[in-house]
Design a protein around this motif. Structure first.
Motif, mmCIF file in Angstrom:
data_model
loop_
_atom_site.group_PDB
_atom_site.id
_atom_site.type_symbol
_atom_site.label_atom_id
_atom_site.label_comp_id
_atom_site.label_asym_id
_atom_site.label_seq_id
_atom_site.Cartn_x
_atom_site.Cartn_y
_atom_site.Cartn_z
ATOM 1 N N VAL A 60 -99.052 -4.874 -65.451
ATOM 2 C CA VAL A 60 -98.926 -4.237 -66.757
ATOM 3 C C VAL A 60 -97.701 -4.822 -67.455
ATOM 4 O O VAL A 60 -96.598 -4.824 -66.897
ATOM 5 N N ALA A 61 -97.902 -5.335 -68.652
ATOM 6 C CA ALA A 61 -96.812 -5.986 -69.371
ATOM 7 C C ALA A 61 -95.678 -5.014 -69.655
ATOM 8 O O ALA A 61 -95.908 -3.887 -70.093
ATOM 9 N N THR A 62 -94.453 -5.450 -69.382
ATOM 10 C CA THR A 62 -93.280 -4.622 -69.620
ATOM 11 C C THR A 62 -92.055 -5.517 -69.685
ATOM 12 O O THR A 62 -92.133 -6.725 -69.383
ATOM 13 N N THR A 63 -90.931 -4.966 -70.080
ATOM 14 C CA THR A 63 -89.661 -5.684 -70.050
ATOM 15 C C THR A 63 -88.891 -5.240 -68.823
ATOM 16 O O THR A 63 -88.522 -4.067 -68.708
ATOM 17 N N ALA A 64 -88.685 -6.153 -67.881
ATOM 18 C CA ALA A 64 -88.025 -5.800 -66.624
ATOM 19 C C ALA A 64 -86.533 -5.565 -66.852
ATOM 20 O O ALA A 64 -85.848 -6.389 -67.446
ATOM 21 N N VAL A 65 -86.051 -4.416 -66.360
ATOM 22 C CA VAL A 65 -84.632 -4.072 -66.429
ATOM 23 C C VAL A 65 -84.030 -4.015 -65.031
ATOM 24 O O VAL A 65 -82.936 -4.516 -64.797
ATOM 25 N N ASN A 66 -84.748 -3.412 -64.084
ATOM 26 C CA ASN A 66 -84.262 -3.290 -62.707
ATOM 27 C C ASN A 66 -85.473 -3.170 -61.783
ATOM 28 O O ASN A 66 -86.256 -2.236 -61.907
ATOM 29 N N THR A 67 -85.621 -4.112 -60.859
ATOM 30 C CA THR A 67 -86.791 -4.116 -59.966
ATOM 31 C C THR A 67 -86.570 -3.311 -58.688
ATOM 32 O O THR A 67 -87.495 -3.182 -57.878
ATOM 33 N N VAL A 68 -85.375 -2.752 -58.471
ATOM 34 C CA VAL A 68 -85.036 -2.141 -57.184
ATOM 35 C C VAL A 68 -85.981 -1.002 -56.819
ATOM 36 O O VAL A 68 -86.450 -0.908 -55.687
ATOM 37 N N PRO A 76 -110.666 2.444 -55.261
ATOM 38 C CA PRO A 76 -109.576 1.514 -54.943
ATOM 39 C C PRO A 76 -109.015 0.798 -56.168
ATOM 40 O O PRO A 76 -107.799 0.677 -56.320
ATOM 41 N N THR A 77 -109.892 0.353 -57.071
ATOM 42 C CA THR A 77 -109.413 -0.370 -58.252
ATOM 43 C C THR A 77 -108.631 0.544 -59.179
ATOM 44 O O THR A 77 -107.564 0.176 -59.688
ATOM 45 N N ALA A 78 -109.122 1.757 -59.397
ATOM 46 C CA ALA A 78 -108.403 2.704 -60.253
ATOM 47 C C ALA A 78 -107.061 3.089 -59.648
ATOM 48 O O ALA A 78 -106.064 3.237 -60.367
ATOM 49 N N ALA A 79 -107.030 3.247 -58.326
ATOM 50 C CA ALA A 79 -105.772 3.576 -57.648
ATOM 51 C C ALA A 79 -104.760 2.454 -57.824
ATOM 52 O O ALA A 79 -103.582 2.704 -58.129
ATOM 53 N N LEU A 80 -105.202 1.212 -57.655
ATOM 54 C CA LEU A 80 -104.303 0.072 -57.849
ATOM 55 C C LEU A 80 -103.812 -0.009 -59.287
ATOM 56 O O LEU A 80 -102.622 -0.242 -59.545
ATOM 57 N N GLN A 81 -104.726 0.168 -60.244
ATOM 58 C CA GLN A 81 -104.334 0.089 -61.651
ATOM 59 C C GLN A 81 -103.296 1.155 -62.006
ATOM 60 O O GLN A 81 -102.317 0.877 -62.703
ATOM 61 N N SER A 82 -103.514 2.366 -61.500
ATOM 62 C CA SER A 82 -102.559 3.443 -61.777
ATOM 63 C C SER A 82 -101.202 3.142 -61.159
ATOM 64 O O SER A 82 -100.155 3.356 -61.783
ATOM 65 N N ALA A 83 -101.201 2.650 -59.906
ATOM 66 C CA ALA A 83 -99.947 2.333 -59.235
ATOM 67 C C ALA A 83 -99.209 1.200 -59.944
ATOM 68 O O ALA A 83 -97.974 1.222 -60.051
ATOM 69 N N CYS A 84 -99.953 0.212 -60.451
ATOM 70 C CA CYS A 84 -99.314 -0.876 -61.196
ATOM 71 C C CYS A 84 -98.680 -0.354 -62.483
ATOM 72 O O CYS A 84 -97.594 -0.802 -62.884
ATOM 73 N N SER A 85 -99.341 0.595 -63.143
ATOM 74 C CA SER A 85 -98.780 1.183 -64.363
ATOM 75 C C SER A 85 -97.494 1.939 -64.065
ATOM 76 O O SER A 85 -96.516 1.864 -64.821
ATOM 77 N N VAL A 86 -97.471 2.672 -62.947
ATOM 78 C CA VAL A 86 -96.265 3.393 -62.549
ATOM 79 C C VAL A 86 -95.150 2.403 -62.207
ATOM 80 O O VAL A 86 -93.992 2.586 -62.592
ATOM 81 N N GLY A 87 -95.492 1.344 -61.472
ATOM 82 C CA GLY A 87 -94.492 0.331 -61.136
ATOM 83 C C GLY A 87 -93.894 -0.311 -62.377
ATOM 84 O O GLY A 87 -92.690 -0.573 -62.443
ATOM 85 N N ALA A 88 -94.730 -0.558 -63.383
ATOM 86 C CA ALA A 88 -94.238 -1.148 -64.629
ATOM 87 C C ALA A 88 -93.298 -0.199 -65.355
ATOM 88 O O ALA A 88 -92.272 -0.617 -65.915
ATOM 89 N N ALA A 142 -91.430 1.984 -63.914
ATOM 90 C CA ALA A 142 -90.192 2.034 -63.127
ATOM 91 C C ALA A 142 -89.318 0.812 -63.376
ATOM 92 O O ALA A 142 -88.099 0.927 -63.488
ATOM 93 N N VAL A 143 -89.927 -0.370 -63.451
ATOM 94 C CA VAL A 143 -89.144 -1.598 -63.606
ATOM 95 C C VAL A 143 -88.496 -1.680 -64.990
ATOM 96 O O VAL A 143 -87.511 -2.405 -65.179
ATOM 97 N N ALA A 144 -89.009 -0.916 -65.933
ATOM 98 C CA ALA A 144 -88.449 -0.922 -67.282
ATOM 99 C C ALA A 144 -87.258 0.012 -67.441
ATOM 100 O O ALA A 144 -86.664 0.086 -68.516
ATOM 101 N N HIS A 145 -86.891 0.725 -66.358
ATOM 102 C CA HIS A 145 -85.775 1.676 -66.411
ATOM 103 C C HIS A 145 -84.654 1.185 -65.493
ATOM 104 O O HIS A 145 -84.920 0.637 -64.422
ATOM 105 N N PRO A 146 -83.384 1.376 -65.844
ATOM 106 C CA PRO A 146 -82.290 0.855 -65.017
ATOM 107 C C PRO A 146 -82.070 1.576 -63.700
ATOM 108 O O PRO A 146 -81.446 1.030 -62.791
#
Length: 281
Positions: free
Chosen positions: A220-228, A248-260, A262-266
């Motif tokens: 999911v496109a985002t601006t990375a701030v902190n990957t930790v 499985p595909t919906a679960a992966l898509q949702s998890a990727c959205s959550v990861g994105a 998270a990475v956009a927050h410090p």
């Protein structure tokens, strides 16, 4: 408050103080970099995943250890504030675990972990309800994880990080492994696992059964701030999604959205919405 479809999750893992310096670029060996900004936050893979799971809507309790000091009390208070049951977090004489982190302007990082109290994490007498999901990581002793796997028949998800050789018995017992692509390359034994989620950063994630890909989701496109903390948020989201009845595909898509998100927050434990807010319609 949790939804009927959200699981009860018991997280067995590490709780750390994250001392983070943000700099223009990462230092090379022997080099000193000036101009950094310093922050002090709660972290550790176990604590990060527990906090993320609670914010996403699961009922979560934490099994871990902190120091018998102000740091330990502060760590427990932070987890409690995130909605995690900390009644089984032990206080031990050792200092609380600490991670020393350097993050550059591209969100790349260097991390050194001093386990401290995390070396005392035990789960030998863990009482579980049949529907509880166990989520653990490898920042605690592998022997503890093995005993946990052997003593329970509950659904067991392992974030196999940091990478290390895994015994065949654990590979066969674990229901879900979650790793990034570097960790997956370092642990070829995971090709024998029944289900493995592999993350590829901005390129998304895949699910594999016995080494064969069965599902893939784009990043999911985002601006990375902190990957930790992004991988930890992904772990929590994927476990909840799978146990909420998603494909499985919906679960992966949702998890990727959550990861994105998270990475956009410090912060290593970013603010998150309920998992339903990240489900692709």
């Amino acid at each position: 408050m949790t939804t009927q479809t959200s699981p009860r999750i018991t997280v067995v893992g590490s709780i750390n103080i994250d001392i983070t310096s943000r700099v223009e670029r990462l230092p090379s060996p022997g080099e000193t970099i000036a101009g950094g900004t310093l922050s002090r936050e709660i972290g550790g893979k176990g604590a990060n995943q527990a906090a993320a799971a609670a914010k996403l809507g699961a009922a979560v309790r934490m099994i871990g250890a902190v120091g018998e000091d102000a740091d330990g009390r502060w760590l427990r208070d932070q987890l409690t504030a995130a909605g995690v049951d900390t009644s089984e977090v032990k206080e031990v004489p050792d200092p609380s675990g600490t991670a020393l982190i350097v993050v550059d302007k591209h969100a790349e990082n260097q991390i050194v972990v001093c386990p401290g109290a995390n070396a005392h994490v035990q789960a030998d007498d863990l009482s579980l309800e049949p529907d509880e999901v166990i989520l653990a990581q490898l920042e605690i002793s592998l022997a503890v994880v093995e005993r946990l796997a052997a003593s329970s028949s509950n659904y067991l998800a392992i974030n196999a990080a940091p990478a290390q050789p895994l015994p065949a018995g654990l590979i066969e017992r674990v229901d879900l492994f979650i790793v990034n692509e570097s960790e997956y390359a370092l642990m070829p034994e995971l090709d024998n696992a029944r289900l493995v989620a592999v993350t590829y950063g901005a390129d998304g994630a895949a699910l594999l059964t016995r080494g064969e890909e069965i599902s893939r989701a784009p990043g999911v496109a985002t601006t990375a701030v902190n990957t930790v903390g992004a991988g930890d948020a992904f772990c929590a989201a994927l476990v909840i999604a799978i146990h909420s009845g998603m494909t499985p595909t919906a679960a992966l898509q949702s998890a990727c959205s959550v990861g994105a998100a998270a990475v956009a927050h410090p912060a290593s434990q970013p603010p998150l919405k309920r998992l339903s807010e990240y489900v692709t319609r």
